[in-house]
Design an enzyme around this catalytic site. Structure first.
Site, PDB file in Angstrom:
ATOM      1  N   HIS A  64       0.827  -1.204   0.000  1.00 26.46           N
ATOM      2  CA  HIS A  64       0.000   0.000   0.000  1.00 26.46           C
ATOM      3  C   HIS A  64       0.867   1.263   0.000  1.00 26.46           C
ATOM      4  O   HIS A  64       1.921   1.281   0.640  1.00 26.46           O
ATOM      5  CB  HIS A  64      -0.904   0.030   1.240  1.00 26.46           C
ATOM      6  CG  HIS A  64      -1.879  -1.100   1.293  1.00 26.46           C
ATOM      7  ND1 HIS A  64      -1.516  -2.379   1.675  1.00 26.46           N
ATOM      8  CD2 HIS A  64      -3.217  -1.148   1.033  1.00 26.46           C
ATOM      9  CE1 HIS A  64      -2.581  -3.163   1.639  1.00 26.46           C
ATOM     10  NE2 HIS A  64      -3.620  -2.449   1.248  1.00 26.46           N
ATOM     11  N   GLU A  99       9.003  -2.397   2.962  1.00 26.16           N
ATOM     12  CA  GLU A  99       9.702  -1.151   2.625  1.00 26.16           C
ATOM     13  C   GLU A  99      11.151  -1.204   3.086  1.00 26.16           C
ATOM     14  O   GLU A  99      12.068  -0.791   2.367  1.00 26.16           O
ATOM     15  CB  GLU A  99       8.973   0.040   3.255  1.00 26.16           C
ATOM     16  CG  GLU A  99       7.711   0.484   2.548  1.00 26.16           C
ATOM     17  CD  GLU A  99       6.527  -0.452   2.740  1.00 26.16           C
ATOM     18  OE1 GLU A  99       5.513  -0.278   2.053  1.00 26.16           O
ATOM     19  OE2 GLU A  99       6.608  -1.372   3.598  1.00 26.16           O
ATOM     20  N   ASP A 113      26.575  -2.015  -8.220  1.00 26.80           N
ATOM     21  CA  ASP A 113      26.738  -1.304  -9.487  1.00 26.80           C
ATOM     22  C   ASP A 113      27.929  -0.347  -9.466  1.00 26.80           C
ATOM     23  O   ASP A 113      28.661  -0.232 -10.451  1.00 26.80           O
ATOM     24  CB  ASP A 113      25.451  -0.532  -9.800  1.00 26.80           C
ATOM     25  CG  ASP A 113      25.554   0.260 -11.084  1.00 26.80           C
ATOM     26  OD1 ASP A 113      25.705  -0.360 -12.155  1.00 26.80           O
ATOM     27  OD2 ASP A 113      25.499   1.506 -11.013  1.00 26.80           O
TER      28      ASP A 113
END
Length: 305
Positions: A64, A99, A113
């Site tokens: 949500h 989250e 990365d």
């Protein structure tokens, strides 16, 4: 998406961890001395993690949208591993563990990365939830022993067989979900003396006595008048929580006269007689209301209560 409209708003906290392992000490040295060609890895990865936390609902379908009110990122270097720890907080109706884990994952991927030009052997070893807190799961098991309850439906029409009770049955279902033993269930007319007599009669036999019905404003709605004079200690916060929760869902909830208080060691509630009103009132205050029985037994408040 899962329906969370019945949930209450509480402080929710979650902490997640991810681990990035490099293949050589020179990579750790470049990290610590901020000499990675792509820039400051710690700050860039942290920024990516903050964005990830706030945008989890756009990536994970069943999550949500929610207000993220705090996020903290910490790094710990152990030999060739960088441990990432992220804590997320919100005051809302659903938790933030996904989250936090999403943020940890993106931080780890960003580090990968940025470091891959100088180290081809980097691994992301794990992403896991360390702990979470908040919501109804944090308020379970409030009592050392099982509680007992008696439910009384106050209604002329139901007692006369003209209507079928749904509110009382909804309350029973909610109580059973919280492991409360149903000791009794009965239907009585909207009669002040009968309601008051039942309160006196049953308050010594159960932990929880719930009346449903008779809390409105019609001439036959007398449940509050029957109970208020005999309650030894009112609990205004419970009454406010019930009305506030209802008001968020139905504007007529402001007309309800729900009552909460104690008679001896018995907690007495007077809830609305409509099925939705009774069910929503239970959602508003359970299971955290059960904490009252620890207090009645002499337990002390502490930071974990």
């Amino acid at each position: 998406m899962v329906d969370i409209t019945h949930k209450i708003t509480t402080l929710r906290t979650a902490t997640a961890q991810a681990t990035v392992t490099v293949s050589k000490p020179e990579t750790i040295e470049a990290l610590e001395k901020n000499k990675v060609p792509k820039g400051n890895v710690f700050e860039m990865a942290k920024t990516a993690g903050l964005f990830a936390v706030k945008n989890t609902h756009t990536t994970i379908p069943d999550c949500h949208p929610l207000p993220i009110e705090y996020t903290a990122v910490a790094y710990t270097i152990k030999d060739l591993s960088i441990e990432i720890e992220i804590t997320v907080k919100t005051v809302y109706k659903t938790g933030v563990e996904v989250e936090a884990m999403h943020g940890a994952s993106v931080i780890a991927l960003t580090m990968y990365d940025m470091l891959k030009p100088i180290d081809k052997g980097i691994e992301i070893n794990s992403v896991k939830l360390l702990h979470k807190k908040g919501g109804k799961s944090s308020f379970k098991d409030q009592n050392p022993s099982r509680l007992s309850a008696h439910i009384i439906v106050c209604s002329d029409s139901i007692s006369e067989g003209k209507k079928e009770d749904q509110a009382g049955k909804a309350i029973i279902s909610k109580l059973q979900n919280h492991n409360v033993q149903i000791q009794g269930y009965e239907i009585i007319p909207d009669d002040l003396e009968t309601i008051r007599s039942k309160a006196f009669q049953l308050s010594d036999t159960v932990n929880l006595l719930i009346f449903t019905g008779g809390t409105g404003l019609s001439m036959r709605d007398v449940t509050p008048e029957a109970l208020e004079p005999i309650l030894e200690r009112r609990i205004p916060g419970v009454e406010e929580a019930i009305r506030n929760y209802g008001q968020d869902r139905m504007p007529y909830a402001m007309l309800s006269r729900s009552v909460a208080g104690t008679l001896g060691n018995c907690l007495i509630l007077a809830l609305p007689g409509s099925t939705n009103g009774a069910s929503e009132s239970m959602d508003a205050v359970f299971p955290h209301l059960l904490h009252v029985f620890k207090i009645l037994r002499g337990a002390q408040h502490n930071s974990n209560d």
